[in-house]
Design an enzyme around this catalytic site. Sequence first.
Site, PDB file in Angstrom:
ATOM      1  N   ARG A 216      27.756   4.877  32.867  1.00 32.57           N
ATOM      2  CA  ARG A 216      27.510   5.280  31.484  1.00 32.57           C
ATOM      3  C   ARG A 216      26.040   5.579  31.175  1.00 32.57           C
ATOM      4  NH1 ARG A 216      28.309   2.975  27.401  1.00 32.57           N
ATOM      5  NH2 ARG A 216      29.137   4.744  26.271  1.00 32.57           N
TER       6      ARG A 216
ATOM      7  N   TYR B  22      26.084   9.380  30.059  1.00 31.10           N
ATOM      8  CA  TYR B  22      26.095   9.588  28.603  1.00 31.10           C
ATOM      9  C   TYR B  22      24.784   9.176  27.932  1.00 31.10           C
ATOM     10  CZ  TYR B  22      31.188   9.047  29.571  1.00 31.10           C
ATOM     11  OH  TYR B  22      32.456   9.115  30.064  1.00 31.10           O
TER      12      TYR B  22
ATOM     13  N   CYS C 151      21.031   5.860  46.276  1.00 31.49           N
ATOM     14  CA  CYS C 151      20.016   6.885  46.522  1.00 31.49           C
ATOM     15  C   CYS C 151      20.169   8.064  45.579  1.00 31.49           C
ATOM     16  CB  CYS C 151      20.094   7.330  47.971  1.00 31.49           C
ATOM     17  SG  CYS C 151      19.896   5.929  49.071  1.00 31.49           S
TER      18      CYS C 151
END
Length: 426
Positions: free
Chosen positions: A316, A320, A345
């Site tokens: 998230r 977002y 990575c």
Amino acid sequence: MHHFNERDGVLYAEDVPLSAIAEAVGTPCYVYSAATFARHVRVFTEALESAGVPHLVCYAMKANSNQAVLSLVGALGAGVDVVSGGELKRALAAGIPANRVVFSGVGKTDRELADALDAGIYCFNVESESELAALSAIAAEKGLTAPVSLRVNPDVTPNTHAKISTGQKETKFGIPVSRAREIYAQAAALPGIMVSGVDMHIGSQITSLSPFDHAFTVMGDLLDALRADGHAITHVDLGGGLGVPYEDARADPPRPEDYAALVARHSNRFGCTVVVEPGRVIAANAGVLLTRVVHRKEAEEKTFIVVDAAMNDLIRPTLYDAHHEIRAVVPRGGTELVDVVGPVCETGDYLAQGRTMPRTERGDLLAIMSAGAYGAVQSSTYNTRTLAAEVMVSGDRFDVVRRPMPPEDQIALDHVPDWIGEAARR
Ligand SMILES: *Cc1c(COP(=O)(O)O)cnc(C)c1O
């Protein structure tokens, strides 16, 4: 409202110290509070009940589809909103009655439509004429009738992040409200189709009531028009989308009670059963991601706290730009300005950037708060990392509700063809 509180200098999930869970299960892991889930489901059902609105709360299970969560939600009398055949299987396996299931999504395959027809779900939330035609053909062939709502796009701006905004005409979701009457007329004439409702869902993490108010008005107008056209509409599905406070002080979304009061106000005009599909507001604050500090890294400009959770566990923040509060399980006192990053990575592998948070040392435990929705369900094994375990707490008990998936299990899913050596020599 949640059940993750500090007692005597330690962060608890209900009556269990998070440090005990880390000890027993290892990190990273998701920890859910059963009491928080239950409370959130009850807030919705009770608010609609007390407002006298005939209702069906269909938890949007894509937010968190663990079988223990579904069993809990089902035991509280709620149904579910599913967005795939896989979710339908999960819901039925958790004992949720098919007649409390609604099926949303733009890409339902023939197989998924057939399975949902066989199961006897409450309603298909149909998103296109193509889907309508396919559903009609499959139902007619089976001699079954599909209860149908058309998902209408009310074209309102929900003022949320672009990647979770679904109710504007530029998005792939639903049919334009301007064409609704025409497509409803088509639907009513098709074999195997029974028009039963209208449906909308305008987006997620919506932090004010006005986009809902606007959209519910559009739905009310449409309902009047459809009834005038002779359709027997028996329910209206208002979707989900109510936001949660991710940042304690800042965003202050309306309370579910206020949302329910708004629904109640419009429901007089709807005059039928109201379906709501809350996801995030049920699950988000019912879960945390528990992680341990692996290293402190003092770079030239910044201090990095490297933890054992990463973007593959909780995407998230990078997907977002989401803010998750981060708390120390055993606070040492004092704060510092840091970036919290994982070992993956990718530059996008962070859980917080430029965050003032509790001072920590190597080995300390951190709780990434409000991670119960769109957390574990979006996790992956990227970098061949162990898929994190999920734990549920109830009172002073806890249990692993999803075992971790270590590299050995992942390797076992792969297959090396016996011609691979030849392929190398070609
Ligand atoms: C995602 C979704 C929901 C739930 O949204 P939340 O913001 O989690 O409440 C409800 N209905 C549909 C159709 C969805 O796609």
